[in-house]
Scaffold this motif. Structure first.
Motif, PDB file in Angstrom:
ATOM      1  N   PRO A  27       6.352 -13.104  -3.075  1.00 51.29           N
ATOM      2  CA  PRO A  27       5.579 -12.705  -4.255  1.00 51.29           C
ATOM      3  C   PRO A  27       5.993 -11.318  -4.747  1.00 51.29           C
ATOM      4  CG  PRO A  27       4.153 -13.018  -2.315  1.00 51.29           C
ATOM      5  CD  PRO A  27       5.534 -13.269  -1.876  1.00 51.29           C
ATOM      6  N   PRO A  28       6.249 -11.158  -6.033  1.00 53.96           N
ATOM      7  CA  PRO A  28       6.623  -9.844  -6.571  1.00 53.96           C
ATOM      8  C   PRO A  28       5.412  -8.904  -6.618  1.00 53.96           C
ATOM      9  CG  PRO A  28       6.446 -11.452  -8.352  1.00 53.96           C
ATOM     10  CD  PRO A  28       6.258 -12.218  -7.072  1.00 53.96           C
ATOM     11  N   VAL A  29       5.615  -7.675  -6.204  1.00 52.19           N
ATOM     12  CA  VAL A  29       4.532  -6.696  -6.210  1.00 52.19           C
ATOM     13  C   VAL A  29       4.212  -6.296  -7.650  1.00 52.19           C
ATOM     14  CG1 VAL A  29       3.871  -4.371  -5.496  1.00 52.19           C
ATOM     15  CG2 VAL A  29       5.114  -5.843  -3.931  1.00 52.19           C
ATOM     16  N   ARG A  30       2.928  -6.169  -7.947  1.00 53.26           N
ATOM     17  CA  ARG A  30       2.511  -5.724  -9.270  1.00 53.26           C
ATOM     18  C   ARG A  30       1.455  -4.633  -9.141  1.00 53.26           C
ATOM     19  NH1 ARG A  30       0.132 -10.931  -8.675  1.00 53.26           N
ATOM     20  NH2 ARG A  30      -2.139 -11.020  -9.023  1.00 53.26           N
ATOM     21  N   ASP A  31       1.172  -3.984 -10.232  1.00 52.88           N
ATOM     22  CA  ASP A  31       0.262  -2.847 -10.218  1.00 52.88           C
ATOM     23  C   ASP A  31      -1.097  -3.238  -9.639  1.00 52.88           C
ATOM     24  OD1 ASP A  31      -0.438  -0.141 -10.843  1.00 52.88           O
ATOM     25  OD2 ASP A  31      -1.605  -0.892 -12.538  1.00 52.88           O
ATOM     26  N   GLY A  32      -1.568  -2.424  -8.696  1.00 55.36           N
ATOM     27  CA  GLY A  32      -2.874  -2.657  -8.087  1.00 55.36           C
ATOM     28  C   GLY A  32      -2.848  -3.589  -6.886  1.00 55.36           C
ATOM     29  N   TRP A  33      -1.664  -4.117  -6.547  1.00 51.40           N
ATOM     30  CA  TRP A  33      -1.512  -5.043  -5.436  1.00 51.40           C
ATOM     31  C   TRP A  33      -0.405  -4.536  -4.514  1.00 51.40           C
ATOM     32  CZ3 TRP A  33      -3.645 -10.389  -5.556  1.00 51.40           C
ATOM     33  CH2 TRP A  33      -4.508 -10.580  -6.630  1.00 51.40           C
ATOM     34  N   SER A  34      -0.488  -4.897  -3.233  1.00 54.55           N
ATOM     35  CA  SER A  34       0.553  -4.547  -2.273  1.00 54.55           C
ATOM     36  C   SER A  34       0.926  -5.770  -1.451  1.00 54.55           C
ATOM     37  CB  SER A  34       0.088  -3.414  -1.349  1.00 54.55           C
ATOM     38  OG  SER A  34      -0.019  -2.191  -2.057  1.00 54.55           O
ATOM     39  N   LEU A  35       2.161  -5.762  -0.949  1.00 49.57           N
ATOM     40  CA  LEU A  35       2.660  -6.872  -0.146  1.00 49.57           C
ATOM     41  C   LEU A  35       2.425  -6.568   1.335  1.00 49.57           C
ATOM     42  CD1 LEU A  35       4.230  -9.604  -0.372  1.00 49.57           C
ATOM     43  CD2 LEU A  35       6.304  -8.256   0.091  1.00 49.57           C
ATOM     44  N   VAL A  36       1.800  -7.499   2.031  1.00 50.92           N
ATOM     45  CA  VAL A  36       1.487  -7.341   3.453  1.00 50.92           C
ATOM     46  C   VAL A  36       2.301  -8.344   4.265  1.00 50.92           C
ATOM     47  CG1 VAL A  36      -0.321  -7.534   5.212  1.00 50.92           C
ATOM     48  CG2 VAL A  36      -0.832  -6.477   2.995  1.00 50.92           C
ATOM     49  N   ARG A  37       2.978  -7.843   5.288  1.00 54.81           N
ATOM     50  CA  ARG A  37       3.599  -8.742   6.265  1.00 54.81           C
ATOM     51  C   ARG A  37       2.489  -9.221   7.191  1.00 54.81           C
ATOM     52  NH1 ARG A  37       8.503  -9.949   8.840  1.00 54.81           N
ATOM     53  NH2 ARG A  37       8.237 -10.494  11.038  1.00 54.81           N
ATOM     54  N   VAL A  38       2.182 -10.500   7.148  1.00 53.84           N
ATOM     55  CA  VAL A  38       1.058 -11.042   7.910  1.00 53.84           C
ATOM     56  C   VAL A  38       1.485 -11.247   9.365  1.00 53.84           C
ATOM     57  CG1 VAL A  38      -0.588 -12.937   8.144  1.00 53.84           C
ATOM     58  CG2 VAL A  38       0.127 -12.177   5.865  1.00 53.84           C
ATOM     59  N   GLU A  39       0.813 -10.547  10.252  1.00 50.46           N
ATOM     60  CA  GLU A  39       1.084 -10.688  11.688  1.00 50.46           C
ATOM     61  C   GLU A  39       0.103 -11.636  12.362  1.00 50.46           C
ATOM     62  OE1 GLU A  39       3.666  -9.592  13.039  1.00 50.46           O
ATOM     63  OE2 GLU A  39       4.387  -7.928  11.816  1.00 50.46           O
ATOM     64  N   GLY A  40      -1.056 -11.820  11.758  1.00 51.83           N
ATOM     65  CA  GLY A  40      -2.048 -12.726  12.332  1.00 51.83           C
ATOM     66  C   GLY A  40      -3.116 -13.078  11.311  1.00 51.83           C
ATOM     67  N   ALA A  41      -3.657 -14.287  11.433  1.00 51.64           N
ATOM     68  CA  ALA A  41      -4.728 -14.741  10.545  1.00 51.64           C
ATOM     69  C   ALA A  41      -5.734 -15.548  11.360  1.00 51.64           C
ATOM     70  CB  ALA A  41      -4.175 -15.591   9.403  1.00 51.64           C
ATOM     71  N   GLY A  42      -6.984 -15.151  11.296  1.00 48.43           N
ATOM     72  CA  GLY A  42      -8.037 -15.941  11.920  1.00 48.43           C
ATOM     73  C   GLY A  42      -8.371 -17.139  11.052  1.00 48.43           C
ATOM     74  N   LEU A  43      -8.642 -18.271  11.694  1.00 49.82           N
ATOM     75  CA  LEU A  43      -9.045 -19.467  10.958  1.00 49.82           C
ATOM     76  C   LEU A  43     -10.565 -19.533  10.860  1.00 49.82           C
ATOM     77  CD1 LEU A  43      -6.081 -20.177  11.373  1.00 49.82           C
ATOM     78  CD2 LEU A  43      -6.763 -22.523  11.865  1.00 49.82           C
ATOM     79  N   TYR A 104       3.962 -13.579   4.462  1.00 49.53           N
ATOM     80  CA  TYR A 104       3.613 -12.428   3.631  1.00 49.53           C
ATOM     81  C   TYR A 104       2.481 -12.832   2.694  1.00 49.53           C
ATOM     82  CZ  TYR A 104       7.930 -10.087   5.090  1.00 49.53           C
ATOM     83  OH  TYR A 104       8.908  -9.491   5.833  1.00 49.53           O
ATOM     84  N   ALA A 105       1.666 -11.835   2.313  1.00 48.93           N
ATOM     85  CA  ALA A 105       0.590 -12.085   1.357  1.00 48.93           C
ATOM     86  C   ALA A 105       0.525 -10.924   0.375  1.00 48.93           C
ATOM     87  CB  ALA A 105      -0.749 -12.230   2.076  1.00 48.93           C
ATOM     88  N   LEU A 106       0.484 -11.235  -0.909  1.00 46.94           N
ATOM     89  CA  LEU A 106       0.286 -10.227  -1.943  1.00 46.94           C
ATOM     90  C   LEU A 106      -1.213 -10.087  -2.171  1.00 46.94           C
ATOM     91  CD1 LEU A 106       1.710  -8.362  -4.017  1.00 46.94           C
ATOM     92  CD2 LEU A 106       1.412 -10.227  -5.686  1.00 46.94           C
ATOM     93  N   LEU A 107      -1.752  -8.899  -1.883  1.00 48.01           N
ATOM     94  CA  LEU A 107      -3.199  -8.715  -1.874  1.00 48.01           C
ATOM     95  C   LEU A 107      -3.610  -7.505  -2.714  1.00 48.01           C
ATOM     96  CD1 LEU A 107      -3.775  -9.262   1.956  1.00 48.01           C
ATOM     97  CD2 LEU A 107      -4.089 -10.939   0.120  1.00 48.01           C
ATOM     98  N   PRO A 108      -4.796  -7.554  -3.324  1.00 48.50           N
ATOM     99  CA  PRO A 108      -5.287  -6.395  -4.079  1.00 48.50           C
ATOM    100  C   PRO A 108      -5.452  -5.185  -3.160  1.00 48.50           C
ATOM    101  CG  PRO A 108      -6.615  -8.356  -4.526  1.00 48.50           C
ATOM    102  CD  PRO A 108      -5.736  -8.690  -3.357  1.00 48.50           C
TER     103      PRO A 108
END
Length: 333
Positions: A27-43, A104-108
């Motif tokens: 996902p391309p980074v845009r204003d107000g958002w950052s790219l996170v390398r996801v190391e773990g996610a709880g279900l 990766y996740a693009l998040l606000p």
């Protein structure tokens, strides 16, 4: 950095098999958002219901996941430098925009909570949604650390139930928790529950009153709408019931407040969206510190690789989990 990433995509509403591992553009980074390398996610069970088609605002295909932990890979906020460990929960993650079931996740930026920790990724991933909900629910109940009290947790072997039991035990409360399965009773004792109660379809009031004749001071109801009227009868007069789960749905049918809420008894609720971003960051950092110190004892049921997301959802849907299920997107097992 690669131009693509792997993600578990929910292609349509349905069973676990509708989750497909796909290669997606980064996902391309845009204003107000950052790219996170996801190391773990709880279900979470809310993701299960979204996958089943019970979230009307969700359009498929969608990368699910209402929480994640990881490191900032590309930032548009000076307060979130590249390499910073972060957590994120809610805020329409995995619903209005793609969530944590990916590399990766693009998040606000407003959702990202900077965290300082030495915890391994699987343990850290088990904390955000679960422990923020547990802590927020105890706060809503009016639980004060060190003050006397009796807490009943309904749905005790859910991840939030076990987190709440761990926190309440550390606070010095006397605790009881329910489970429908005898094989899960030891897991509740392991997180500090004083009285493990088998909820086998008989009179729970009889079981509770054998332990506490006057009833509990607090009831944390994680089963939800089907049991709330009964929880209002179980709690002592003047006590408090907090609804923080929806395992039995969203609506209380034929709810009659005057008839169902005894005089002086309080009914409240908690939703983790109120502790997202800046509101949740200090709470989560405090939780992380207590886990690192061994005060809280998080329970991780199983850890899955991203490739095993179908099995992970099936495990959760079949009520096999006792505690938190975690996915590590960058790990192969």
């Amino acid at each position: 950095m690669s131009t693509t990433m792997r993600a578990a995509v929910c292609v349509r509403a349905g069973g676990p098999e509708v989750l497909e591992i796909r290669e997606l553009p980064m996902p391309p980074v845009r204003d107000g958002w950052s790219l996170v390398r996801v190391e773990g996610a709880g279900l979470n069970r809310s993701e299960l219901r979204t996958r089943q088609g019970h979230s009307p605002n969700v359009k498929f295909p969608r990368v699910l996941g209402i929480e994640c932990v990881g490191t900032v890979a590309d930032s548009t906020d000076a307060a979130l430098p590249v390499g910073q460990t972060v957590a994120a929960v809610m805020g329409e993650m995995g619903r209005e925009f793609d969530g944590g079931y990916a590399e990766y996740a693009l998040l606000p930026n407003s959702l990202l909570m900077p965290i300082s920790t030495t915890l391994p990724w699987d343990v850290l991933a088990a904390l955000p949604e679960t422990y923020l909900t547990a802590q927020g629910s105890l706060d809503a109940l009016g639980v004060v650390p060190g003050a006397p009290g009796r807490l009943l947790i309904r749905g005790g072997t859910s991840s939030v139930g076990m987190a709440a039991a761990s926190i309440a035990s550390a606070h010095g409360l006397r605790t009881a928790a329910t489970t429908r399965r005898t094989e899960k009773m030891d897991a509740l004792r392991a997180v500090g529950v004083d009285h493990v109660l088998l909820d086998d379809g008989g009179s729970l009031a009889d079981v509770v009153h054998r332990v506490w004749p006057e009833g509990p001071d607090y009831v944390l109801d994680l089963i939800g709408t089907a049991t709330v009227p009964d929880s209002l009868k179980l709690v002592r007069r003047g006590g408090t019931v907090c609804v923080a789960g929806s395992l039995s749905g969203w609506l209380i049918r034929e709810f009659e407040p005057i008839a169902m809420i005894p005089p002086g008894t309080r009914l409240t609720a908690f939703h983790s969206d109120s502790l997202k971003g800046a509101a949740g960051a200090p709470v989560l950092q405090r939780v992380v510190g207590e886990v690192e110190a061994g005060v809280y004892r998080p329970n991780i049921d199983r850890v899955f690789a991203l490739d095993d997301i179908v099995e992970a959802h099936r495990h959760m849907e079949n009520d096999q989990a006792t505690g938190k299920v975690v996915v590590l997107p960058g790990t192969k097992f």
